[in-house]
Design a protein around this motif. Structure first.
Motif, mmCIF file in Angstrom:
data_model
loop_
_atom_site.group_PDB
_atom_site.id
_atom_site.type_symbol
_atom_site.label_atom_id
_atom_site.label_comp_id
_atom_site.label_asym_id
_atom_site.label_seq_id
_atom_site.Cartn_x
_atom_site.Cartn_y
_atom_site.Cartn_z
ATOM 1 N N ASN A 62 0.539 -1.084 0.063
ATOM 2 C CA ASN A 62 -0.009 -0.002 0.043
ATOM 3 C C ASN A 62 0.807 1.469 -0.049
ATOM 4 O O ASN A 62 1.959 1.167 0.038
ATOM 5 N N GLY A 63 0.296 2.232 0.047
ATOM 6 C CA GLY A 63 0.901 3.654 0.039
ATOM 7 C C GLY A 63 1.553 4.048 1.272
ATOM 8 O O GLY A 63 2.083 5.127 1.365
ATOM 9 N N ARG A 64 1.215 3.419 2.304
ATOM 10 C CA ARG A 64 2.012 3.766 3.566
ATOM 11 C C ARG A 64 3.374 2.994 3.892
ATOM 12 O O ARG A 64 3.889 3.100 4.831
ATOM 13 N N GLY A 65 3.665 2.113 2.956
ATOM 14 C CA GLY A 65 4.812 1.119 3.030
ATOM 15 C C GLY A 65 4.753 -0.082 3.867
ATOM 16 O O GLY A 65 5.557 -0.514 4.079
ATOM 17 N N HIS A 66 3.563 -0.696 3.789
ATOM 18 C CA HIS A 66 3.335 -1.906 4.354
ATOM 19 C C HIS A 66 3.104 -3.010 3.253
ATOM 20 O O HIS A 66 2.478 -2.931 2.155
ATOM 21 N N VAL A 67 3.440 -4.353 3.448
ATOM 22 C CA VAL A 67 3.614 -5.124 2.707
ATOM 23 C C VAL A 67 3.092 -6.411 3.599
ATOM 24 O O VAL A 67 3.652 -6.926 4.572
ATOM 25 N N GLU A 68 1.761 -7.242 3.357
ATOM 26 C CA GLU A 68 1.225 -8.147 3.988
ATOM 27 C C GLU A 68 0.717 -9.170 2.950
ATOM 28 O O GLU A 68 0.734 -8.762 1.953
ATOM 29 N N ALA A 69 0.463 -10.270 3.116
ATOM 30 C CA ALA A 69 0.051 -11.377 2.481
ATOM 31 C C ALA A 69 -1.453 -11.830 3.067
ATOM 32 O O ALA A 69 -1.811 -11.546 4.205
ATOM 33 N N LEU A 70 -2.346 -11.632 1.727
ATOM 34 C CA LEU A 70 -3.710 -11.985 1.852
ATOM 35 C C LEU A 70 -4.094 -13.418 1.878
ATOM 36 O O LEU A 70 -3.728 -13.981 0.773
ATOM 37 N N ASP A 71 -4.409 -14.270 2.710
ATOM 38 C CA ASP A 71 -4.768 -15.507 2.748
ATOM 39 C C ASP A 71 -5.981 -15.835 2.313
ATOM 40 O O ASP A 71 -6.917 -15.405 2.846
ATOM 41 N N LEU A 72 -5.934 -16.504 1.212
ATOM 42 C CA LEU A 72 -7.300 -16.996 0.419
ATOM 43 C C LEU A 72 -7.560 -18.261 0.658
ATOM 44 O O LEU A 72 -8.462 -19.010 -0.214
ATOM 45 N N ARG A 73 -7.052 -19.233 1.613
ATOM 46 C CA ARG A 73 -7.315 -20.670 1.614
ATOM 47 C C ARG A 73 -8.729 -20.761 2.070
ATOM 48 O O ARG A 73 -9.287 -22.080 1.852
#
Length: 467
Positions: free
Chosen positions: A316-327
């Motif tokens: 995102n534009g705030r400098g955060h990186v995470e993983a979205l779990d779709l399982r």
């Protein structure tokens, strides 16, 4: 062994090839290759090569790499330019292997706004069983073009016998205005777009291409001139917004990122919005999103799916990186595995094809590499220009690495020689200035001495006359 023998043995040693190569693109139109020394010495990661010349008018907006065999001699790099062109380069040394224009033809009836020609999205695709490699490019003005080339010819990027191939235009159509995001399904059949003022829309490229060709033929002039922007027809799917807020207000349509979910038969699309929301659409279940998640406080800037479709990395534009779990989707969506030490608005993410590594570039002009499972930071490199894209490249073999190291040494030697010449010239200039200064001072001293002696003689003569 004497000193000469040791020096000779060191010169004959062949350097080990780098363990990883990472390609980055920036707003000045440069492609830079950063290498990790053999043995995964991440702390010694450095930029080793620079492809192209700096030109703001040819700034790179998007970067894609197609390398199915993970062979540097069969690796194709596509760089989308702000001028509306897409240039193609060899993944081994950056040599030019082709180019085409993604933007619509220039308007002949007065002035045309060239700002809408900047390429906003770029995707490689290869339909199953096809011998053609496709590149889909979308501009800010919503103009989508699809170009194709035989896959074997496109991937023959080895230096020996390299040729520049022509990419044939397969389809060209006008979708929406102010396009912000685009993706093509793994089969190469479906095209999804979204933008400012537009929710998710999906077209069948085969049907849309035929409709566009029909409209082009019908609107062609008597001299056979084709229309500049054929319409794409009605979309196959048009999504609606998610749930309204508690006060009953609905967010304005503003899609900033989207991606097809792998392994779902090209039917599921994940959408990121400017209001920090994630919407999961299933075209088989209706026009409204089947799941919704609010994440962070900044707009969603990029989505990078894992090959098996179990997770999608989100920046995102705030400098955060995470993983979205779709399982467990669409029943449950959850975020996790936040990367440590990330800063600046995230511009692009790239997953390594075989190792748990993820590379990112952000607005603070840094390239970062993280371990996607341990979430630890492995490398951080400042690359001077504003970065817009990142991708992994296959490592070069030992011979090519040795040749590249030799070229780097020669370039460094030339740079050092130029620095030495400049230093010697500056010293000579300083010595000349000092010599000239001494000459001036000695002349002044002589003039001052002669003047004092003259005044002293005049005084003696006056005394004698008085006596």
């Amino acid at each position: 062994m004497g000193e000469g023998g040791k020096r000779k043995s060191r010169q004959e040693e062949v350097p080990a090839p780098p363990s990883h190569r990472i390609l980055t693109a920036d707003e000045l139109g440069l492609l830079k290759v950063s290498e990790v020394p053999a043995g995964d010495k991440w702390e010694e990661t450095a930029a080793k090569q620079r492809w192209g010349l700096p030109d703001k008018a040819q700034g790179i907006t998007r970067l894609q790499v197609h390398c199915p065999d993970w062979d540097p001699d069969r690796c194709l790099v596509a760089a989308a330019r702000s001028s509306g062109r897409v240039t193609l380069h060899a993944g081994s040394d950056g040599g030019d292997v082709g180019s085409f224009r993604a933007a619509p033809p220039a308007s002949t009836s007065g002035r045309s706004d060239t700002s809408t020609n900047a390429v906003q999205a770029l995707r490689f695709s290869q339909p199953e069983g096809s011998t053609q490699l496709l590149i889909s490019a979308a501009t800010l003005g919503g103009h989508v073009s699809v170009h194709r080339c035989p896959v074997e010819a496109a991937l023959a990027t080895a230096a020996a016998g390299r040729a520049v191939h022509t990419w044939e235009e397969a389809a060209r159509l006008q979708t929406i205005s102010d396009l912000q995001a685009m993706d093509v399904s793994s089969s190469g059949r479906y095209l999804a777009v979204g933008g400012d003022g537009h929710q998710l829309k999906v077209w069948d490229l085969e049907v849309a291409g035929k409709a566009a060709m029909a409209s082009t033929t019908s609107s062609a002039g008597p001299d056979g001139a084709a229309a500049a922007a054929p319409k794409a027809g009605e979309p196959l799917f048009a999504g609606k917004a998610g749930k309204p807020s508690r006060s009953g207000l609905q967010d304005l349509a503003h899609v900033t990122a989207l991606a097809f979910v792998p392994g779902q038969d090209d039917k599921q699309v994940l959408v990121g919005t400017a209001k920090h929301k994630l919407w999961l659409y299933d075209m088989r279940a209706g026009r409204k999103p089947q799941a919704e998640l609010v994440w962070g406080e900044g707009r969603i800037t990029t989505l990078q799916p894992v090959a098996d479709g179990s997770r999608i990395w989100v920046g995102n534009g705030r400098g955060h990186v995470e993983a979205l779990d779709l399982r467990q989707a669409p029943a449950k969506l959850s975020m996790g595995h936040a990367l440590k030490g990330v800063a600046g608005s995230i511009r692009a993410l790239a997953l390594h094809p075989s190792e748990p590594l993820i590379a990112s570039v952000s607005l603070d002009r840094h390239l970062r590499v993280h371990h996607s499972t341990k979430r630890s930071s492995l490398a951080k490199l400042y690359l001077k220009q504003a970065l817009t894209g990142v991708a992994w490249l296959p490592p070069l073999p030992a011979a090519a690495a040795a040749e590249g190291a030799k070229e780097d040494e020669e370039e460094q030697a030339r740079a050092e020689a130029e620095e030495v010449d400049a230093a010697e010239e500056e010293e000579q200039q300083d010595a000349g200035r000092v010599a000239r200064g001494k000459g001036k001072h000695s002349g002044r001293d002589q003039q001052a001495g002669g003047g004092s002696r003259g005044q002293h003689g005049k005084k003696k003569d006056s005394k004698r006359r008085k006596q």
